[in-house]
Design a protein around this motif. Structure first.
Motif, mmCIF file in Angstrom:
data_model
loop_
_atom_site.group_PDB
_atom_site.id
_atom_site.type_symbol
_atom_site.label_atom_id
_atom_site.label_comp_id
_atom_site.label_asym_id
_atom_site.label_seq_id
_atom_site.Cartn_x
_atom_site.Cartn_y
_atom_site.Cartn_z
ATOM 1 N N UNK A 131 0.815 -1.212 0.000
ATOM 2 C CA UNK A 131 0.000 0.000 0.000
ATOM 3 C C UNK A 131 0.846 1.257 0.000
ATOM 4 N N UNK A 132 1.894 1.269 0.813
ATOM 5 C CA UNK A 132 2.754 2.444 0.931
ATOM 6 C C UNK A 132 4.059 2.221 0.180
ATOM 7 N N UNK A 133 4.508 3.238 -0.529
ATOM 8 C CA UNK A 133 5.697 3.130 -1.364
ATOM 9 C C UNK A 133 6.931 2.846 -0.519
ATOM 10 N N UNK A 134 7.724 1.876 -0.952
ATOM 11 C CA UNK A 134 8.947 1.509 -0.244
ATOM 12 C C UNK A 134 10.101 2.410 -0.676
ATOM 13 N N UNK A 135 11.108 2.468 0.170
ATOM 14 C CA UNK A 135 12.331 3.182 -0.191
ATOM 15 C C UNK A 135 13.255 2.173 -0.873
ATOM 16 N N UNK A 136 12.918 1.827 -2.093
ATOM 17 C CA UNK A 136 13.655 0.805 -2.835
ATOM 18 C C UNK A 136 14.303 1.434 -4.065
ATOM 19 N N UNK A 137 15.525 1.059 -4.337
ATOM 20 C CA UNK A 137 16.260 1.679 -5.430
ATOM 21 C C UNK A 137 15.957 1.017 -6.779
ATOM 22 N N UNK A 138 14.709 1.055 -7.178
ATOM 23 C CA UNK A 138 14.333 0.656 -8.528
ATOM 24 C C UNK A 138 13.392 1.728 -9.068
ATOM 25 N N UNK A 139 13.387 1.949 -10.365
ATOM 26 C CA UNK A 139 12.587 3.049 -10.913
ATOM 27 C C UNK A 139 11.092 2.768 -10.880
ATOM 28 N N UNK A 140 10.342 3.871 -10.843
ATOM 29 C CA UNK A 140 8.888 3.823 -10.913
ATOM 30 C C UNK A 140 8.459 4.088 -12.357
ATOM 31 N N UNK A 141 7.606 3.218 -12.894
ATOM 32 C CA UNK A 141 7.030 3.448 -14.222
ATOM 33 C C UNK A 141 5.761 4.263 -14.038
ATOM 34 N N UNK A 142 5.723 5.442 -14.641
ATOM 35 C CA UNK A 142 4.545 6.299 -14.542
ATOM 36 C C UNK A 142 3.892 6.440 -15.915
ATOM 37 N N UNK A 143 2.599 6.738 -15.896
ATOM 38 C CA UNK A 143 1.861 6.902 -17.145
ATOM 39 C C UNK A 143 1.184 5.638 -17.620
ATOM 40 N N UNK A 144 1.276 4.560 -16.838
ATOM 41 C CA UNK A 144 0.625 3.296 -17.199
ATOM 42 C C UNK A 144 -0.557 3.051 -16.261
ATOM 43 N N UNK A 145 -1.649 2.579 -16.814
ATOM 44 C CA UNK A 145 -2.839 2.282 -16.011
ATOM 45 C C UNK A 145 -2.882 0.788 -15.711
#
Length: 246
Positions: A131-145
């Motif tokens: 539920x809550x975003x982790x502090x993980x060093x991998x990129x977030x993909x945005x713009x995808x549903x």
């Protein structure tokens, strides 16, 4: 007379057998129930993303359990069913340690969904959700549903799959230097560096992937020592174009 001797020998063997069983049971009970042999440490080997808390939850392990009552094959079976784990071995180490050696299925990117966030592997399989975003060093993909998908499901979005295909060509060090992969348009991708002042990396169309992956790795490595502030780099051209910040 001979019959009495045979009976005495049989009785002696029976008596010694009973004594052996009693002693064995006592020794076994000592090792199983004595408080000294209780679980107080989990030695986690090979993990970068999974935590001790994750292992205890998935393996149904509790601190203070009798170490000899823990069935390592059962714990190993539970852990092997977790999609985040590719291989696992569980061993006891006296007097109070359980060693868990794992090979993780590495997440390449995170994507938001209708109830939180999902971690994806190279095949677009969801290997974790939270539920809550982790502090993980991998990129977030945005713009995808992404909707109504859970652990074990596969993301069918073709652009997301192409992005993952590109990301798996990057080494771990380069991947950890990226904070975001943005889908601007169906045929135009922009990434951002995980630096204090994010730098835009214009990938454009997802083509010439090996070439663009090498350019990305070289650029992010050089960015750490570059004395000049960069606004963006564009890899759409045969010769990359770098625009310095004003």
């Amino acid at each position: 007379m001979a019959g009495k001797k045979r009976r005495r020998r049989r009785f002696g063997r029976l008596f010694r057998g009973i004594i052996f069983l009693i002693v064995s049971a006592a020794v076994l009970s000592f090792f199983v129930y004595v408080p000294f042999f209780t679980l107080s440490e989990i030695k986690l080997v090979g993990a970068k993303y999974l935590t001790e808390e994750d292992i205890m939850k998935v393996g149904d392990i509790y601190m203070g359990e009798q170490l000899f009552r823990l069935e390592t094959d059962v714990v190993q079976s539970r852990l092997s069913k977790d999609l985040r784990i590719e291989e696992v071995t569980v061993r006891r180490h006296l007097p109070h340690t359980l060693e868990v050696t794992i090979k993780e299925r590495i997440p390449l990117a995170t994507v938001s969904c209708d109830y939180g966030y999902l971690d994806l592997d190279r095949n677009a399989v969801i290997i974790d959700s939270y539920k809550n975003l982790k502090t993980m060093q991998i990129p977030m993909i945005t713009g995808a549903a992404v909707r109504d998908l859970y652990i074990g499901d596969t993301v069918d979005d073709e652009i997301v799959k192409k992005i993952l295909d590109f990301l798996q060509r990057l080494d771990e060090e380069t991947l950890n230097r990226l904070s975001e992969v943005a889908i601007v348009e169906a045929d135009y991708i922009v990434m951002y560096s995980a630096t204090e002042r994010p730098v835009q990396i214009r990938i454009g169309k997802l083509e010439r992937l090996d070439e663009k992956a090498k350019l990305t790795a070289d650029f992010l490595r050089d960015l750490e020592t570059n004395p000049h502030p960069v606004e963006y780099v564009d890899f759409n051209y045969t010769t990359p174009f770098i625009k310095l910040a004003q």
